[in-house]
Design a protein around this motif. Structure first.
Motif, PDB file in Angstrom:
ATOM      1  N   LYS A 141      53.143  68.486  45.607  1.00  0.00           N
ATOM      2  CA  LYS A 141      54.138  67.810  46.435  1.00  0.00           C
ATOM      3  C   LYS A 141      53.631  66.462  46.942  1.00  0.00           C
ATOM      4  O   LYS A 141      54.356  65.465  46.921  1.00  0.00           O
ATOM      5  N   THR A 142      52.382  66.420  47.397  1.00  0.00           N
ATOM      6  CA  THR A 142      51.863  65.186  48.017  1.00  0.00           C
ATOM      7  C   THR A 142      50.491  64.878  47.406  1.00  0.00           C
ATOM      8  O   THR A 142      49.540  65.651  47.591  1.00  0.00           O
ATOM      9  N   ILE A 143      50.405  63.766  46.699  1.00  0.00           N
ATOM     10  CA  ILE A 143      49.154  63.421  45.999  1.00  0.00           C
ATOM     11  C   ILE A 143      48.623  62.086  46.514  1.00  0.00           C
ATOM     12  O   ILE A 143      49.380  61.115  46.638  1.00  0.00           O
ATOM     13  N   GLY A 144      47.328  62.049  46.805  1.00  0.00           N
ATOM     14  CA  GLY A 144      46.658  60.787  47.130  1.00  0.00           C
ATOM     15  C   GLY A 144      46.054  60.226  45.857  1.00  0.00           C
ATOM     16  O   GLY A 144      45.395  60.952  45.101  1.00  0.00           O
ATOM     17  N   VAL A 145      46.300  58.947  45.599  1.00  0.00           N
ATOM     18  CA  VAL A 145      45.743  58.293  44.400  1.00  0.00           C
ATOM     19  C   VAL A 145      44.938  57.078  44.858  1.00  0.00           C
ATOM     20  O   VAL A 145      45.474  56.195  45.539  1.00  0.00           O
ATOM     21  N   ILE A 146      43.675  57.070  44.478  1.00  0.00           N
ATOM     22  CA  ILE A 146      42.789  55.965  44.889  1.00  0.00           C
ATOM     23  C   ILE A 146      42.320  55.220  43.634  1.00  0.00           C
ATOM     24  O   ILE A 146      42.081  55.828  42.598  1.00  0.00           O
ATOM     25  N   GLY A 163      28.302  35.287  32.629  1.00  0.00           N
ATOM     26  CA  GLY A 163      29.657  35.514  32.104  1.00  0.00           C
ATOM     27  C   GLY A 163      30.400  36.561  32.934  1.00  0.00           C
ATOM     28  O   GLY A 163      31.553  36.386  33.318  1.00  0.00           O
ATOM     29  N   ALA A 164      29.709  37.670  33.244  1.00  0.00           N
ATOM     30  CA  ALA A 164      30.332  38.748  34.030  1.00  0.00           C
ATOM     31  C   ALA A 164      30.170  38.518  35.531  1.00  0.00           C
ATOM     32  O   ALA A 164      31.046  38.894  36.317  1.00  0.00           O
ATOM     33  N   ALA A 165      29.061  37.889  35.926  1.00  0.00           N
ATOM     34  CA  ALA A 165      28.754  37.749  37.359  1.00  0.00           C
ATOM     35  C   ALA A 165      29.836  36.986  38.117  1.00  0.00           C
ATOM     36  O   ALA A 165      30.124  37.290  39.273  1.00  0.00           O
ATOM     37  N   ILE A 166      30.428  36.015  37.455  1.00  0.00           N
ATOM     38  CA  ILE A 166      31.428  35.182  38.141  1.00  0.00           C
ATOM     39  C   ILE A 166      32.739  35.943  38.366  1.00  0.00           C
ATOM     40  O   ILE A 166      33.524  35.581  39.229  1.00  0.00           O
ATOM     41  N   LEU A 167      32.968  36.994  37.535  1.00  0.00           N
ATOM     42  CA  LEU A 167      34.288  37.642  37.528  1.00  0.00           C
ATOM     43  C   LEU A 167      34.463  38.744  38.563  1.00  0.00           C
ATOM     44  O   LEU A 167      35.515  38.856  39.180  1.00  0.00           O
ATOM     45  N   PHE A 168      33.417  39.590  38.691  1.00  0.00           N
ATOM     46  CA  PHE A 168      33.657  40.884  39.338  1.00  0.00           C
ATOM     47  C   PHE A 168      33.388  40.921  40.840  1.00  0.00           C
ATOM     48  O   PHE A 168      32.503  40.227  41.346  1.00  0.00           O
ATOM     49  N   GLY A 169      34.167  41.772  41.533  1.00  0.00           N
ATOM     50  CA  GLY A 169      33.973  42.027  42.954  1.00  0.00           C
ATOM     51  C   GLY A 169      34.226  43.499  43.236  1.00  0.00           C
ATOM     52  O   GLY A 169      34.620  44.257  42.340  1.00  0.00           O
ATOM     53  N   ASP A 170      34.011  43.928  44.472  1.00  0.00           N
ATOM     54  CA  ASP A 170      34.185  45.330  44.861  1.00  0.00           C
ATOM     55  C   ASP A 170      35.432  45.497  45.737  1.00  0.00           C
ATOM     56  O   ASP A 170      35.776  44.592  46.504  1.00  0.00           O
ATOM     57  N   GLY A 171      36.066  46.665  45.638  1.00  0.00           N
ATOM     58  CA  GLY A 171      37.235  46.911  46.489  1.00  0.00           C
ATOM     59  C   GLY A 171      37.886  48.247  46.175  1.00  0.00           C
ATOM     60  O   GLY A 171      37.606  48.865  45.134  1.00  0.00           O
ATOM     61  N   ALA A 172      38.751  48.687  47.084  1.00  0.00           N
ATOM     62  CA  ALA A 172      39.452  49.969  46.913  1.00  0.00           C
ATOM     63  C   ALA A 172      40.865  49.877  47.470  1.00  0.00           C
ATOM     64  O   ALA A 172      41.102  49.206  48.474  1.00  0.00           O
ATOM     65  N   GLY A 173      41.782  50.560  46.794  1.00  0.00           N
ATOM     66  CA  GLY A 173      43.158  50.654  47.291  1.00  0.00           C
ATOM     67  C   GLY A 173      43.654  52.079  47.069  1.00  0.00           C
ATOM     68  O   GLY A 173      43.123  52.802  46.208  1.00  0.00           O
ATOM     69  N   ALA A 174      44.652  52.497  47.845  1.00  0.00           N
ATOM     70  CA  ALA A 174      45.145  53.876  47.721  1.00  0.00           C
ATOM     71  C   ALA A 174      46.650  53.936  47.979  1.00  0.00           C
ATOM     72  O   ALA A 174      47.181  53.137  48.749  1.00  0.00           O
ATOM     73  N   LEU A 175      47.290  54.886  47.327  1.00  0.00           N
ATOM     74  CA  LEU A 175      48.714  55.152  47.554  1.00  0.00           C
ATOM     75  C   LEU A 175      48.885  56.638  47.853  1.00  0.00           C
ATOM     76  O   LEU A 175      48.116  57.474  47.364  1.00  0.00           O
ATOM     77  N   ILE A 176      49.925  56.952  48.621  1.00  0.00           N
ATOM     78  CA  ILE A 176      50.311  58.354  48.840  1.00  0.00           C
ATOM     79  C   ILE A 176      51.657  58.558  48.141  1.00  0.00           C
ATOM     80  O   ILE A 176      52.618  57.806  48.392  1.00  0.00           O
ATOM     81  N   LEU A 177      51.711  59.543  47.263  1.00  0.00           N
ATOM     82  CA  LEU A 177      52.946  59.867  46.533  1.00  0.00           C
ATOM     83  C   LEU A 177      53.489  61.202  47.044  1.00  0.00           C
ATOM     84  O   LEU A 177      52.721  62.141  47.302  1.00  0.00           O
ATOM     85  N   ARG A 178      54.831  61.260  47.149  1.00  0.00           N
ATOM     86  CA  ARG A 178      55.413  62.531  47.625  1.00  0.00           C
ATOM     87  C   ARG A 178      56.676  62.861  46.840  1.00  0.00           C
ATOM     88  O   ARG A 178      57.449  61.975  46.487  1.00  0.00           O
TER      89      ARG A 178
END
Ligand code: COA
Length: 337
Positions: A141-146, A163-178
């Motif tokens: 019924k209720t799922i958390g997606v990160i 080449g890769a060093a310039i591109l990448f960073g860290d982060g997180a996002g989440a949604l709640i589905l119901r």
């Protein structure tokens, strides 16, 4: 292949995000490698990115906990109401326990199913599509997606790794589905694709066995992102446009009927190529790569959360989530909110 999926409906009821405080600017990179801010901005659109403070315990689990707690607060849902937690990541704190298990425990979700899914930068979009299907099956019924990654710990911040060093960073996002009784809400169409043969263009070796044929073994490259920038760029431009066209086709929609294209942020030139081809106006394709870089599985939910926080998405909107990345992988998830 994509398919239209039947009732019940699925609603996105909340979103949240977490970005490490530490900013790694182009000027910082100029200090440690041969590059220039001008070159980076011109080739990628990136001015700065965030970096997890590993020395002080900041890592994928900690930013995931903050992102899902923000999403739960936004949804006005208690952690104990979740019945499943899915985490898209390719940089768990360690091979086991999974980020899913750590987060479910820390937020007080109880003994629910929790796991990680690795499809690199496409991970969040794939996981979102799977979560929709699991709710529609009637099982949840209720799922958390990160979507969360701390890839900067696999970057070589010297000229050799620039080449890769310039591109990448860290982060997180989440949604709640119901689960929703409104059957018009939820995923309308989706695509999931992979091409393991292209894995050689973007990989993180941990031993000699992980070096693809034709790439000479070099111990100093182990545990750092190895990328054939040109090959990945070509793949991304091509598949990104193809998957948009295929998904619109599956859904019987035209690009101007979609309210937002919520895209993985890999390079502003790649996003621009799709915008031009489909005539997508700037306000329908949010670009935040300038300040966050490419945050791998974090990037798509970070865009969604930013749009939601600024009230730019509304019930009834059609939104197309899109991503491509290592594996190689690429896919879409088209929703009616
Ligand atoms: N700073 C300055 N010069 C750099 C550089 C940097 N950070 N990185 C590469 N260069 C140099 C190269 O050494 C090369 O010099 P040369 O012509 O003297 O040999 C020149 O710039 C061009 O290099 P190239 O790799 O061909 O650059 P590019 O235009 O392809 O841009 C990327 C490099 C990485 C920005 C680009 O290939 C890209 O964005 N690829 C896609 C990557 C991606 O999206 N990955 C994640 C997918 S999820």
């Amino acid at each position: 292949m994509s398919d239209t999926i039947g009732p019940p409906g699925v609603e996105i009821i909340g979103s949240g995000r977490c970005l490490p405080d530490y900013k790694l600017t182009n000027a910082d990179l100029e200090e440690c490698m041969e590059t220039s801010s001008e070159w980076i901005v011109q080739r990628t659109g990136i001015s700065e990115r965030r970096r997890a403070d590993i020395a002080n315990g900041e890592r994928t689990s900690t930013i995931s906990i903050k992102a899902i707690n923000a999403a739960l607060a936004d949804a006005k849902v208690k952690a104990s109401e979740l019945d499943l937690l899915l985490v898209a990541t390719m940089t768990p704190d360690s091979p086991t326990p999974s980020i899913g298990c750590i987060v479910a425990n820390e937020i007080g979700a109880g003994h629910i199913g929790a796991m990680d899914i690795n499809a690199a930068c496409s991970g969040f979009v794939f996981t979102l599509s799977m979560a929709d299907a699991m709710i529609r099956s009637g099982a949840y019924k209720t799922i958390g997606v990160i979507g969360a990654d701390t890839i900067t710990r696999f970057i070589d911040y010297s000229t050799a790794g620039r080449g890769a060093a310039i591109l990448f960073g860290d982060g997180a996002g989440a949604l709640i589905l119901r689960r929703s009784n409104d059957t018009s809400k939820g995923m309308i169409a989706h695509r999931m694709h992979s091409d393991g043969d292209g894995g050689k263009h973007l990989f993180i070796p941990s031993s000699e066995l992980d070096f693809p044929e034709g790439v000479p073994y070099d111990e100093s490259l182990c545990n750092t992102v190895q990328m054939n920038g040109k090959a990945v760029f070509k793949f991304a431009v091509n598949k990104f446009q193809q998957v948009i066209a295929d998904t619109l086709d599956d859904a019987g929609l035209t690009a101007d009927e979609v309210d937002h294209f919520i895209c993985h942020q890999a390079n502003s030139r790649i996003l621009e190529s799709a915008r031009e081809r489909f005539g997508i106006p700037q306000e329908k394709l949010l670009v935040n790569i300038d300040i966050y870089g490419n945050t791998v599985a974090g990037s798509v939910p970070l865009v969604f959360a930013e749009l939601a926080e600024s009230d730019r998405i509304r019930p009834g909107d059609k939104v197309m989530f899109l991503a491509f990345g290592a594996g190689l992988t690429w896919g879409s998830s088209l929703w009616q909110l």
